[in-house]
Design an enzyme around this catalytic site. Structure first.
Site, PDB file in Angstrom:
ATOM      1  N   HIS A 185      45.032  53.856  16.146  1.00 49.93           N
ATOM      2  CA  HIS A 185      45.529  55.098  15.555  1.00 49.93           C
ATOM      3  C   HIS A 185      46.491  55.839  16.464  1.00 49.93           C
ATOM      4  CE1 HIS A 185      42.506  54.343  12.492  1.00 49.93           C
ATOM      5  NE2 HIS A 185      43.416  54.903  11.734  1.00 49.93           N
ATOM      6  N   GLU A 427      39.755  47.552   2.267  1.00 54.63           N
ATOM      7  CA  GLU A 427      39.902  47.271   3.695  1.00 54.63           C
ATOM      8  C   GLU A 427      38.650  46.627   4.284  1.00 54.63           C
ATOM      9  OE1 GLU A 427      40.858  50.940   5.767  1.00 54.63           O
ATOM     10  OE2 GLU A 427      39.499  52.113   4.541  1.00 54.63           O
ATOM     11  N   ASP A 451      42.418  47.617   8.847  1.00 62.01           N
ATOM     12  CA  ASP A 451      40.986  47.352   8.882  1.00 62.01           C
ATOM     13  C   ASP A 451      40.639  46.033   8.211  1.00 62.01           C
ATOM     14  OD1 ASP A 451      39.707  49.417  10.320  1.00 62.01           O
ATOM     15  OD2 ASP A 451      40.244  50.815   8.721  1.00 62.01           O
ATOM     16  N   CYS A 498      48.959  50.037   2.436  1.00 66.41           N
ATOM     17  CA  CYS A 498      49.287  51.206   3.261  1.00 66.41           C
ATOM     18  C   CYS A 498      48.952  50.981   4.727  1.00 66.41           C
ATOM     19  CB  CYS A 498      48.617  52.467   2.735  1.00 66.41           C
ATOM     20  SG  CYS A 498      46.832  52.390   2.813  1.00 66.41           S
TER      21      CYS A 498
HETATM   22  C1  PEP Z   1      44.115  50.595   7.261  1.00 66.29           C
HETATM   23  O1  PEP Z   1      42.985  50.369   7.680  1.00 66.29           O
HETATM   24  O2  PEP Z   1      44.970  49.712   7.087  1.00 66.29           O
HETATM   25  C2  PEP Z   1      44.534  51.973   6.957  1.00 66.29           C
HETATM   26  C3  PEP Z   1      45.687  52.232   6.389  1.00 66.29           C
HETATM   27  O3  PEP Z   1      43.704  52.982   7.324  1.00 66.29           O
HETATM   28  P1  PEP Z   1      43.569  53.469   8.840  1.00 66.29           P
HETATM   29  O4  PEP Z   1      44.647  52.791   9.642  1.00 66.29           O
HETATM   30  O5  PEP Z   1      43.712  54.938   8.854  1.00 66.29           O
HETATM   31  O6  PEP Z   1      42.197  53.004   9.203  1.00 66.29           O
HETATM   32 MG    MG Z   2      41.483  51.889   7.562  1.00 68.78          MG
END
Ligand code: PEP
Ligand code: MG
Length: 573
Positions: A185, A427, A451, A498
Site C-alpha cells: 500500500h 480478491e 490480493d 482495480c
Molecule cells: C487489490 O487487492 O487488488 C485491491 C485493489 O485492494 P487493495 O490493494 O486496497 O488491497
Molecule cells: Mg485488496
C-alpha cells in the site's frame, strides 16, 4: 523495484521506524536544573512540531482530520506526568530521556490495561507523543517524516501507509525503502501522490548517510550516490523525453477509451484521499473505480463518525458526477493497521480479521459507514463495493447489515439513495471459484489482483524477497481471471480490475482479450492505459488469450501479452 515513476535528486534523510534506544547517565547535583530545563524545552519543541503538523493537515485534509492532534497536544499539558518526570530527575539524578521513558511507559501500561476504550486510546496518544518528546531530547526531531521540502529523499527500512499519507510532492522528492513491493500500500500511495519511489533495496539505510546527495530513477529502480555530471546530464535528458511522452498522452485526455475496433472499456482512477480528486479530473479518467476509504481512518485516534464521512463522500460524489465513484467499504488490517480501531494483534494479519471480516464483527462501525455512503448517494453517482468477500454467507451477512442501515435511515426520515448499485471485490480465490454463485447477488465485480495473486499463489504482496512470484503471467492467474470474467458475463453483470494490474500496460492485451469491461488504475497511469486501449483491437487480444490459455510457462504468457503491447505502443516502454 521501481514502484512509482519519476526522476529526483535530493539529500538523503534516513527515517527510523523502530524505537529509539534510550541513553542512561548519572548526573551531579549541579547538573539537575539544566536537565529539567532540557526536558521542558523538549515539551515546547514537541508542541511546536505538533502545531505545525496540525496546520499542514488542516490545509490538505480539512479541519476534521487535523483534530487528531488535539489529544496529542493535551498530553503535553498533563501536570501529573510532567511533575513526576521533573521530580524523578531530581530524585534519581538520571538523564531526562531515561526518567521520562520510565514514567511515560508506566502511564501507558496503566492506561492500556483499562477496559474503557476512550482511556485505552489515550495510551496510543501518549505513546506517539512520548516518542516525539524523546526524539527531541535526543536531538533527532529533524528526522521526522514530515516537515521537509522537495530537496529531500526519504530513505527508510519501511514506511507505513499512514506515514506515506502524510507525504506529498511538496515535502519530499522521493523515497527509497528496504522493504515493500509494487503492490504494497505504501507503493500504491506513492503512485497516487505522484512521488517517485523505489522499494526492496536491502541494506540501503546503512549504505547511505543523512545529507548525502543521491539521484533516484523511479522508472528503473536505480539509486546513484553522488551522481557524476555525466549521470546527471543523462537523466536530465531522460526526464525531458519522459515529459515529451507525457505531453503526447495529455492530448488523449478527452478522447474515448475504446479499442481500434470500437469496444469501449471504462477507464477509471483509484484514489485513497479526497486530495487526489484534481488528479482524477486531470488524467482523463471516467470516474473513480476504487476509493480506498480506509485511508480516512489513518493518523487519528478516533474513527470518523457518520457526519464526517457523509461530508467527505458527498464532496467526492459532487466533484466527480455525472461519472461514477465506486466507494469501497473499510478494508482495514493486513498491511493497513490503524490506531483508531481496536485491531487485535494477529500472527497472520493478511489471513486474519481484516476488511469485511472486521466490519462484520464490528457492525456499528460498518453501518456508520454504510449510512454515510447511502446518504451521499443522492449527491452524485455512487456505487458501493465490499472488499475481501470469501463466500456466499459472508456476502449475505454484509447485505443484511446494509438492509439494516437502510431501515435505520428510513426511520430517521433522512434522504438517501436506496437502490445504490452494490458490487464486490473478487480478491480471494474462493470467491473467484464460486464467482457464478456470487454474481447472482450483486451488480458488478471488481477484481483485486493485488490480493487475488497474493492468496492464489501464497505470496505476501509486500515481501520484496518473493516479489517475482507475484506474477500475473502465471497460468493459474490467466485461468482464474477467465473464470471470474466468464461467470460475471454469464450472469449479465460487468466486471473490472482495480488492482495494480489494471495500470500495467504490459498486460492490457491479456485483460482486454479476456473480456474485461472496466480498468481502474492510479491516476498517473491512466493516460498510458488509455493509449494502450486505443492501440489494441479485440481480435489480436483474443489471440493473446488463446495462446496464454494453452501455454505452460509464465514466461510464454508474458511474451504473448507484452509482445503485442510492445508492437502497438512501443513509445510507452
Ligand atoms: C487489490 O487487492 O487488488 C485491491 C485493489 O485492494 P487493495 O490493494 O486496497 O488491497
Ligand atoms: Mg485488496
Amino acid at each position: 523495484m521501481a514502484v512509482a515513476p519519476g526522476i529526483s535528486e535530493g539529500k538523503v534523510l534516513i527515517h527510523f521506524q523502530e524505537e529509539e534506544s534510550i541513553p542512561f547517565r548519572d548526573l551531579q547535583d549541579n547538573e539537575l536544573d539544566a536537565e529539567v530545563a532540557r526536558f521542558e524545552a523538549s515539551l515546547l519543541a514537541t508542541r511546536g512540531e505538533l502545531q505545525a503538523l496540525q496546520e499542514r493537515l488542516a490545509e490538505s485534509a480539512g479541519s476534521g482530520d487535523a483534530g487528531i492532534f488535539d489529544a496529542h497536544l493535551l498530553v503535553l499539558e498533563d501536570p501529573t506526568l510532567i511533575d513526576e518526570v521533573i521530580k524523578g530527575i531530581r530524585r534519581e539524578k538520571h538523564n531526562a530521556e531515561f526518567v521520562f521513558h520510565g514514567v511515560s511507559h508506566r502511564f501507558i501500561k496503566t492506561l492500556s490495561a483499562i477496559e474503557d476504550p476512550y482511556l485505552r486510546e489515550r495510551a496510543v496518544d501518549l505513546e506517539d507523543v512520548a516518542r516525539r518528546i524523546i526524539r527531541h531530547m535526543l536531538g533527532k526531531s529533524g528526522h521526522h517524516i514530515t516537515g521537509h521540502d522537495r530537496s529531500h529523499i526519504i530513505v527508510a527500512d519501511e514506511l507505513t501507509p499512514s506515514d506515506t499519507a502524510m507525504l506529498n510532492r511538496d515535502n519530499v522528492a522521493g523515497f527509497v525503502t528496504e522493504k515493500g513491493s509494487k503492490t504494497s500500500h505504501t507503493a500504491i500511495m506513492a503512485r497516487s501522490l505522484g512521488i517517485p519511489a523505489i522499494v526492496g533495496l536491502e541494506g540501503i539505510c546503512s549504505d547511505l548517510e543523512n545529507g548525502s546527495v543521491v539521484l533516484m530513477d523511479g522508472y528503473s529502480g536505480k539509486v546513484f550516490l553522488n551522481p557524476s555530471p555525466e549521470t546527471l546530464a543523462h537523466y536530465q535528458q531522460l526526464a525531458q523525453e519522459k515529459e515529451h511522452v507525457e505531453a503526447g498522452l495529455e492530448t488523449l485526455r478527452e478522447s474515448d477509451s475504446s479499442t481500434l475496433d470500437g469496444r469501449h472499456i471504462t477507464l477509471a482512477a483509484n484514489i485513497e484521499l479526497p486530495e487526489e480528486l484534481d488528479e482524477v479530473s486531470a488524467c482523463g479518467a471516467d470516474g473513480i473505480g476504487l476509493y480506498r476509504t480506509e485511508f480516512l481512518y489513518f493518523n487519528r485516534s478516533t474513527p470518523p463518525d457518520e457526519e464526517e464521512q457523509f461530508a467527505i463522500y458527498k464532496h467526492v460524489a459532487e466533484r466527480i458526477k455525472p461519472a461514477a465513484v465506486i466507494i469501497r467499504t473499510l478494508d482495514i488490517g493486513g498491511d493497513k493497521p490503524t490506531e483508531c480501531l481496536d485491531l487485535a494483534h494477529e500472527e497472520n494479519p493478511f489471513l486474519g480479521c481484516r476488511a469485511i471480516r472486521f466490519c462484520l464483527n464490528n457492525p456499528e462501525i460498518f453501518k456508520t459507514q454504510l449510512r454515510a455512503i447511502l446518504r451521499a448517494g443522492v449527491h452524485g453517482n455512487l456505487k458501493m463495493m465490499f472488499p475481501m468477500i470469501s463466500g456466499h454467507e459472508e456476502l449475505l451477512h454484509a447485505k443484511a447489515l446494509l438492509a439494516e442501515s437502510i431501515k435505520e435511515l428510513s426511520e430517521r426520515g433522512i434522504t438517501f439513495q436506496e437502490d445504490m448499485d452494490l458490487g464486490i471485490m473478487i480478491e480471494v480465490p474462493s470467491a473467484a471459484i464460486s464467482a457464478d454463485i456470487l454474481a447472482r447477488e450483486v451488480k458488478f465485480f471488481s477484481i483485486g489482483t493485488n490480493d487475488l495473486l497474493q492468496y492464489l499463489m501464497a505470496v505476501d504482496r509486500g515481501n520484496e524477497r518473493i516479489a517475482h512470484l507475484h506474477d500475473a503471467s502465471n497460468p493459474a492467474v490467466v485461468r482464474i481471471l477467465k473464470t471470474i470474467i466468464d461467470a460475471a458475463h454469464a450472469e449479465g453483470i460487468w466486471v473490472g480490475v482495480c488492482g495494480e494490474l489494471a495500470g500495467d500496460i504490459e498486460f492490457t492485451p491479456l485483460l482486454i482479450g479476456l473480456g474485461i469491461d472496466e480498468l481502474s488504475a492510479s491516476g498517473v497511469l491512466v493516460p498510458r492505459v488509455k493509449k494502450a486501449i486505443r492501440s489494441l483491437d479485440m481480435k489480436a487480444c483474443r489471440e493473446v488469450v488463446a495462446q496464454a490459455l494453452s501455454a505452460q510457462r509464465a514466461a510464454e504468457i508474458y511474451a504473448f501479452s507484452t509482445g503485442l503491447a510492445r508492437t502497438r505502443y512501443p513509445d510507452l516502454f
